[in-house]
Design a protein around this motif. Sequence first.
Motif, PDB file in Angstrom:
ATOM      1  N   VAL A  22     -27.453 -20.688  10.824  1.00 43.72           N
ATOM      2  CA  VAL A  22     -28.685 -20.533  10.054  1.00 43.72           C
ATOM      3  C   VAL A  22     -28.332 -20.559   8.565  1.00 43.72           C
ATOM      4  O   VAL A  22     -27.469 -19.814   8.113  1.00 43.72           O
ATOM      5  CB  VAL A  22     -29.394 -19.205  10.390  1.00 43.72           C
ATOM      6  CG1 VAL A  22     -30.636 -19.032   9.533  1.00 43.72           C
ATOM      7  CG2 VAL A  22     -29.745 -19.148  11.862  1.00 43.72           C
ATOM      8  N   LYS A  23     -29.028 -21.428   7.833  1.00 48.12           N
ATOM      9  CA  LYS A  23     -28.769 -21.534   6.396  1.00 48.12           C
ATOM     10  C   LYS A  23     -29.677 -20.547   5.668  1.00 48.12           C
ATOM     11  O   LYS A  23     -30.874 -20.514   5.917  1.00 48.12           O
ATOM     12  CB  LYS A  23     -29.101 -22.969   5.969  1.00 48.12           C
ATOM     13  CG  LYS A  23     -28.490 -23.368   4.666  1.00 48.12           C
ATOM     14  CD  LYS A  23     -28.543 -24.876   4.546  1.00 48.12           C
ATOM     15  CE  LYS A  23     -28.981 -25.283   3.154  1.00 48.12           C
ATOM     16  NZ  LYS A  23     -29.255 -26.721   3.098  1.00 48.12           N
ATOM     17  N   LEU A  24     -29.111 -19.742   4.810  1.00 47.63           N
ATOM     18  CA  LEU A  24     -29.931 -18.790   4.069  1.00 47.63           C
ATOM     19  C   LEU A  24     -29.390 -18.586   2.669  1.00 47.63           C
ATOM     20  O   LEU A  24     -28.293 -19.023   2.342  1.00 47.63           O
ATOM     21  CB  LEU A  24     -30.033 -17.463   4.829  1.00 47.63           C
ATOM     22  CG  LEU A  24     -28.753 -16.882   5.430  1.00 47.63           C
ATOM     23  CD1 LEU A  24     -27.962 -16.150   4.390  1.00 47.63           C
ATOM     24  CD2 LEU A  24     -29.099 -15.941   6.569  1.00 47.63           C
ATOM     25  N   ARG A  25     -30.193 -17.909   1.841  1.00 49.97           N
ATOM     26  CA  ARG A  25     -29.794 -17.591   0.476  1.00 49.97           C
ATOM     27  C   ARG A  25     -29.376 -16.136   0.447  1.00 49.97           C
ATOM     28  O   ARG A  25     -30.190 -15.248   0.702  1.00 49.97           O
ATOM     29  CB  ARG A  25     -30.986 -17.763  -0.470  1.00 49.97           C
ATOM     30  CG  ARG A  25     -31.310 -19.197  -0.777  1.00 49.97           C
ATOM     31  CD  ARG A  25     -32.638 -19.227  -1.482  1.00 49.97           C
ATOM     32  NE  ARG A  25     -32.783 -20.432  -2.285  1.00 49.97           N
ATOM     33  CZ  ARG A  25     -33.910 -20.789  -2.878  1.00 49.97           C
ATOM     34  NH1 ARG A  25     -34.988 -20.028  -2.755  1.00 49.97           N
ATOM     35  NH2 ARG A  25     -33.968 -21.878  -3.587  1.00 49.97           N
ATOM     36  N   ARG A  26     -28.107 -15.908   0.128  1.00 46.26           N
ATOM     37  CA  ARG A  26     -27.584 -14.541   0.142  1.00 46.26           C
ATOM     38  C   ARG A  26     -27.334 -14.084  -1.290  1.00 46.26           C
ATOM     39  O   ARG A  26     -26.682 -14.777  -2.062  1.00 46.26           O
ATOM     40  CB  ARG A  26     -26.290 -14.507   0.953  1.00 46.26           C
ATOM     41  CG  ARG A  26     -25.573 -13.183   0.889  1.00 46.26           C
ATOM     42  CD  ARG A  26     -24.604 -13.014   2.022  1.00 46.26           C
ATOM     43  NE  ARG A  26     -25.323 -12.897   3.287  1.00 46.26           N
ATOM     44  CZ  ARG A  26     -24.740 -12.980   4.481  1.00 46.26           C
ATOM     45  NH1 ARG A  26     -23.447 -13.173   4.583  1.00 46.26           N
ATOM     46  NH2 ARG A  26     -25.452 -12.841   5.582  1.00 46.26           N
ATOM     47  N   SER A  27     -27.846 -12.899  -1.612  1.00 48.65           N
ATOM     48  CA  SER A  27     -27.640 -12.356  -2.963  1.00 48.65           C
ATOM     49  C   SER A  27     -26.529 -11.323  -2.987  1.00 48.65           C
ATOM     50  O   SER A  27     -25.701 -11.323  -3.889  1.00 48.65           O
ATOM     51  CB  SER A  27     -28.923 -11.712  -3.484  1.00 48.65           C
ATOM     52  OG  SER A  27     -29.946 -12.675  -3.560  1.00 48.65           O
ATOM     53  N   ILE A  28     -26.560 -10.398  -2.018  1.00 50.62           N
ATOM     54  CA  ILE A  28     -25.487  -9.404  -1.932  1.00 50.62           C
ATOM     55  C   ILE A  28     -25.086  -9.248  -0.469  1.00 50.62           C
ATOM     56  O   ILE A  28     -25.884  -9.501   0.432  1.00 50.62           O
ATOM     57  CB  ILE A  28     -25.879  -8.019  -2.532  1.00 50.62           C
ATOM     58  CG1 ILE A  28     -27.099  -7.419  -1.831  1.00 50.62           C
ATOM     59  CG2 ILE A  28     -26.132  -8.137  -4.029  1.00 50.62           C
ATOM     60  CD1 ILE A  28     -27.407  -5.970  -2.226  1.00 50.62           C
ATOM     61  N   ALA A  29     -23.835  -8.858  -0.250  1.00 45.05           N
ATOM     62  CA  ALA A  29     -23.306  -8.643   1.098  1.00 45.05           C
ATOM     63  C   ALA A  29     -22.448  -7.384   1.060  1.00 45.05           C
ATOM     64  O   ALA A  29     -21.974  -7.001  -0.020  1.00 45.05           O
ATOM     65  CB  ALA A  29     -22.494  -9.849   1.533  1.00 45.05           C
ATOM     66  N   PRO A  30     -22.261  -6.719   2.224  1.00 41.57           N
ATOM     67  CA  PRO A  30     -21.524  -5.452   2.217  1.00 41.57           C
ATOM     68  C   PRO A  30     -20.093  -5.606   1.681  1.00 41.57           C
ATOM     69  O   PRO A  30     -19.382  -6.529   2.059  1.00 41.57           O
ATOM     70  CB  PRO A  30     -21.481  -5.071   3.709  1.00 41.57           C
ATOM     71  CG  PRO A  30     -22.628  -5.792   4.319  1.00 41.57           C
ATOM     72  CD  PRO A  30     -22.755  -7.078   3.548  1.00 41.57           C
ATOM     73  N   ARG A  31     -19.720  -4.715   0.786  1.00 43.97           N
ATOM     74  CA  ARG A  31     -18.369  -4.688   0.216  1.00 43.97           C
ATOM     75  C   ARG A  31     -17.935  -3.247   0.064  1.00 43.97           C
ATOM     76  O   ARG A  31     -18.766  -2.379  -0.207  1.00 43.97           O
ATOM     77  CB  ARG A  31     -18.360  -5.273  -1.203  1.00 43.97           C
ATOM     78  CG  ARG A  31     -18.393  -6.769  -1.273  1.00 43.97           C
ATOM     79  CD  ARG A  31     -18.629  -7.148  -2.738  1.00 43.97           C
ATOM     80  NE  ARG A  31     -18.900  -8.566  -2.855  1.00 43.97           N
ATOM     81  CZ  ARG A  31     -17.967  -9.494  -3.007  1.00 43.97           C
ATOM     82  NH1 ARG A  31     -16.698  -9.140  -3.069  1.00 43.97           N
ATOM     83  NH2 ARG A  31     -18.280 -10.759  -3.108  1.00 43.97           N
ATOM     84  N   ALA A  32     -16.615  -3.033   0.151  1.00 46.39           N
ATOM     85  CA  ALA A  32     -16.076  -1.678   0.012  1.00 46.39           C
ATOM     86  C   ALA A  32     -16.425  -1.075  -1.352  1.00 46.39           C
ATOM     87  O   ALA A  32     -16.565   0.145  -1.483  1.00 46.39           O
ATOM     88  CB  ALA A  32     -14.572  -1.688   0.217  1.00 46.39           C
TER      89      ALA A  32
END
Length: 280
Positions: A22-32
Amino acid sequence: MNNLRSISQIIEPQTAIEGAGVKLRRSIAPRASNEYDPFLLFDHFAFNDPIEGPIRGFPMHPHRGIETVTYMLTGSTHHRDSLGNAGLIGPGDVQWMTSGRGILHEEMPRRGPEGTIYGFQLWVNLPSHLKMTEPRYQEVSAATIPAYEKDGVRIRVVAGKVEGVAGPVAEIAASPLYLDLQLAPDHEWTQPIPGGHTALAYVFEGEGVFSGETIEAVKLLKFTDGDHIHIRTENKPVRFMLMAGAPFREPIVPYGPFVMNTLEEIKQTLAELRNGTFIK
Ligand code: FE2
């Protein structure tokens, strides 16, 4: 209110491929580093190019330690899980899913009558004492999401309160504000946000002046601390999602669809998936 929050960061969404392609627009993703605490991820589904072909969706996958919030604008998402729940998240609907100790679910987006899909998924963290809580759903249909309206301003209130209009999603650890705001050209709005809470805005249509800075869609904004933000439009309308919440200030260890506090807890989660004890 005399402490205006200014923009501290402007994020350009990046194209990402998730689920079964699935193609999507990601702004933030989980990070430590957890710099958007209590928010972990923000994805924008906009599969509107026929060239993308059939939508393959997100087949059965697990979650633990987080809340996933699906907000559809156009099209729908068919949902099914390991607890026996199933349903359709339609245009204007919200599903606030608290995974707690664990669910396995499938999320299958479907095109609307015009052939388009448009929606968002937000991940909100859970504090350590709730990471292993019972899974819980708050399914909210479009008709039960109230809107605050005045001349040129329309605000759908999913969670939190705007001028006495309270959103239907309740009892969320992060005490969130989650709003869908639309301003007609040449209008303004001041939104109070509790001091100390993290505040983000996802500007997805039009253009607006956010705390003095002109922002054109599509961008995710992070604000400095303060007690309010101010939005003004000039000759274009603007539409954006506003999210604010209380940070938990705990260490996090993200691993795919799991976000726990320690590596030990991640290892435990993976061991449970292997030996079949993940779903209690
Ligand atoms: Fe999911």
